[in-house]
Design a protein around this motif. Structure first.
Motif, PDB file in Angstrom:
ATOM      1  N   ILE A 122      37.256 -50.966 -21.629  1.00 55.44           N
ATOM      2  CA  ILE A 122      38.013 -52.157 -22.068  1.00 55.44           C
ATOM      3  C   ILE A 122      37.298 -52.650 -23.518  1.00 55.44           C
ATOM      4  O   ILE A 122      37.887 -53.188 -24.372  1.00 55.44           O
ATOM      5  CB  ILE A 122      38.197 -53.245 -21.033  1.00 55.44           C
ATOM      6  CG1 ILE A 122      38.902 -52.784 -19.765  1.00 55.44           C
ATOM      7  CG2 ILE A 122      38.343 -54.443 -21.574  1.00 55.44           C
ATOM      8  CD1 ILE A 122      38.740 -53.547 -18.693  1.00 55.44           C
ATOM      9  N   ASP A 123      35.878 -52.769 -23.332  1.00 54.53           N
ATOM     10  CA  ASP A 123      35.066 -53.053 -24.457  1.00 54.53           C
ATOM     11  C   ASP A 123      35.377 -52.046 -25.668  1.00 54.53           C
ATOM     12  O   ASP A 123      35.472 -52.798 -26.985  1.00 54.53           O
ATOM     13  CB  ASP A 123      33.631 -52.679 -24.140  1.00 54.53           C
ATOM     14  CG  ASP A 123      33.099 -53.818 -23.327  1.00 54.53           C
ATOM     15  OD1 ASP A 123      33.369 -54.922 -23.108  1.00 54.53           O
ATOM     16  OD2 ASP A 123      32.318 -53.173 -22.142  1.00 54.53           O
ATOM     17  N   VAL A 131      40.565 -57.266 -31.014  1.00 50.20           N
ATOM     18  CA  VAL A 131      41.449 -57.940 -29.971  1.00 50.20           C
ATOM     19  C   VAL A 131      40.372 -58.467 -29.041  1.00 50.20           C
ATOM     20  O   VAL A 131      39.717 -57.884 -28.565  1.00 50.20           O
ATOM     21  CB  VAL A 131      42.727 -57.250 -29.282  1.00 50.20           C
ATOM     22  CG1 VAL A 131      43.343 -58.129 -28.468  1.00 50.20           C
ATOM     23  CG2 VAL A 131      43.791 -57.005 -30.386  1.00 50.20           C
ATOM     24  N   ASP A 132      40.484 -59.962 -28.862  1.00 44.84           N
ATOM     25  CA  ASP A 132      40.051 -60.486 -27.695  1.00 44.84           C
ATOM     26  C   ASP A 132      40.716 -60.423 -26.692  1.00 44.84           C
ATOM     27  O   ASP A 132      41.766 -61.264 -26.507  1.00 44.84           O
ATOM     28  CB  ASP A 132      39.521 -61.773 -28.207  1.00 44.84           C
ATOM     29  CG  ASP A 132      38.721 -62.707 -26.959  1.00 44.84           C
ATOM     30  OD1 ASP A 132      38.631 -62.144 -26.060  1.00 44.84           O
ATOM     31  OD2 ASP A 132      38.183 -63.715 -27.189  1.00 44.84           O
ATOM     32  N   PRO A 133      40.511 -59.771 -25.577  1.00 42.05           N
ATOM     33  CA  PRO A 133      41.222 -59.489 -24.416  1.00 42.05           C
ATOM     34  C   PRO A 133      41.720 -61.035 -23.696  1.00 42.05           C
ATOM     35  O   PRO A 133      42.725 -61.092 -23.103  1.00 42.05           O
ATOM     36  CB  PRO A 133      40.636 -58.497 -23.445  1.00 42.05           C
ATOM     37  CG  PRO A 133      39.736 -57.701 -24.354  1.00 42.05           C
ATOM     38  CD  PRO A 133      39.312 -58.649 -25.497  1.00 42.05           C
ATOM     39  N   MET A 134      40.474 -61.595 -23.828  1.00 44.37           N
ATOM     40  CA  MET A 134      40.755 -63.115 -23.161  1.00 44.37           C
ATOM     41  C   MET A 134      41.520 -63.962 -23.705  1.00 44.37           C
ATOM     42  O   MET A 134      42.607 -64.615 -23.236  1.00 44.37           O
ATOM     43  CB  MET A 134      39.464 -63.692 -22.720  1.00 44.37           C
ATOM     44  CG  MET A 134      38.293 -63.073 -21.661  1.00 44.37           C
ATOM     45  SD  MET A 134      37.098 -63.773 -21.273  1.00 44.37           S
ATOM     46  CE  MET A 134      37.441 -64.944 -20.764  1.00 44.37           C
ATOM     47  N   LEU A 169      47.189 -53.437 -21.240  1.00 43.78           N
ATOM     48  CA  LEU A 169      46.631 -52.390 -21.427  1.00 43.78           C
ATOM     49  C   LEU A 169      46.453 -51.669 -20.156  1.00 43.78           C
ATOM     50  O   LEU A 169      46.178 -52.060 -19.075  1.00 43.78           O
ATOM     51  CB  LEU A 169      44.997 -52.773 -21.521  1.00 43.78           C
ATOM     52  CG  LEU A 169      43.934 -51.787 -21.739  1.00 43.78           C
ATOM     53  CD1 LEU A 169      44.421 -50.831 -22.851  1.00 43.78           C
ATOM     54  CD2 LEU A 169      42.494 -52.285 -21.719  1.00 43.78           C
ATOM     55  N   LEU A 170      47.213 -50.587 -20.193  1.00 39.83           N
ATOM     56  CA  LEU A 170      47.272 -49.472 -19.138  1.00 39.83           C
ATOM     57  C   LEU A 170      46.058 -48.421 -19.105  1.00 39.83           C
ATOM     58  O   LEU A 170      45.693 -47.773 -20.007  1.00 39.83           O
ATOM     59  CB  LEU A 170      48.553 -48.584 -19.255  1.00 39.83           C
ATOM     60  CG  LEU A 170      49.914 -49.264 -18.859  1.00 39.83           C
ATOM     61  CD1 LEU A 170      51.001 -48.285 -19.169  1.00 39.83           C
ATOM     62  CD2 LEU A 170      49.967 -49.629 -17.604  1.00 39.83           C
TER      63      LEU A 170
END
Length: 184
Positions: A122-123, A131-134, A169-170
């Motif tokens: 993920i990082d 992209v900032d996932p949060m 995100l798969l």
């Protein structure tokens, strides 16, 4: 002697993504059990007398559930014999079903555990996509779970809640069958 188990995250493949702590623990370890040695960035451990792997278990189980159960058994058995480092790709608590089960069994058997973080996939994805996932409210979905839903007979359409308003995100898309199930 209290049995000791260190569960170590190796990062996503590139040895440069390994933490300083992970490098130090691997250098000092008397016994290292890799979940899988057939992984980018682990070539230097091939032939190391301290190293054993679970690679053979992937050939003996008919399903991943069977393989993961065998991995858990091997790790727990080894941890009961002597202190050991169990090293997994990525972060030990991101997409590593075996680690969750190992931690529960270790608690039941009074095996002292320590989890050492690693850089997760993920990082790396967040960095690659900037992209900032949060902030983007990214939904992280295990594609193997989607495959289980599709293979359930009769298929009742009871999929996990996925919002079309947020990116997805798969993870764990490692075969054509899983990619097909995710598509469905």
């Amino acid at each position: 002697m209290i049995p000791q188990l260190t569960i170590l995250g190796l990062g996503p493949g590139n040895p440069k993504h390994r933490t300083v702590e992970a490098v130090e623990i691997l250098a000092a370890a008397g016994s290292i059990l890799f979940r899988i040695l057939i992984h980018p960035g682990l070539e230097s451990f091939s032939g190391d007398p301290r190293v054993t792997t679970c690679d053979d278990l992937y050939e003996s189980g008919e399903t991943f559930d069977e393989v993961y159960s065998s991995i858990v058994d091997r790790v727990i058995e080894r941890a009961q014999q002597s202190p050991i480092v169990f090293a997994v790709p990525g972060h030990p608590l991101v997409g590593e079903r075996t680690v969750t089960v190992i931690l529960e069994r270790a608690r039941q058997l009074s095996i002292e555990t320590r989890v050492v973080s690693g850089v997760s996939a993920i990082d790396v994805v967040a960095t690659a996509l900037s992209v900032d996932p949060m902030a983007s409210e990214v939904q992280i979905i295990d594609a193997t779970e989607l495959q289980r839903f599709v293979q359930t007979e009769p298929f009742n359409g009871a999929l996990p809640e996925i919002s079309p308003l947020h990116p997805v995100l798969l993870c764990q898309v490692y075969s054509p069958a899983i990619a097909s199930a995710a598509k469905l």
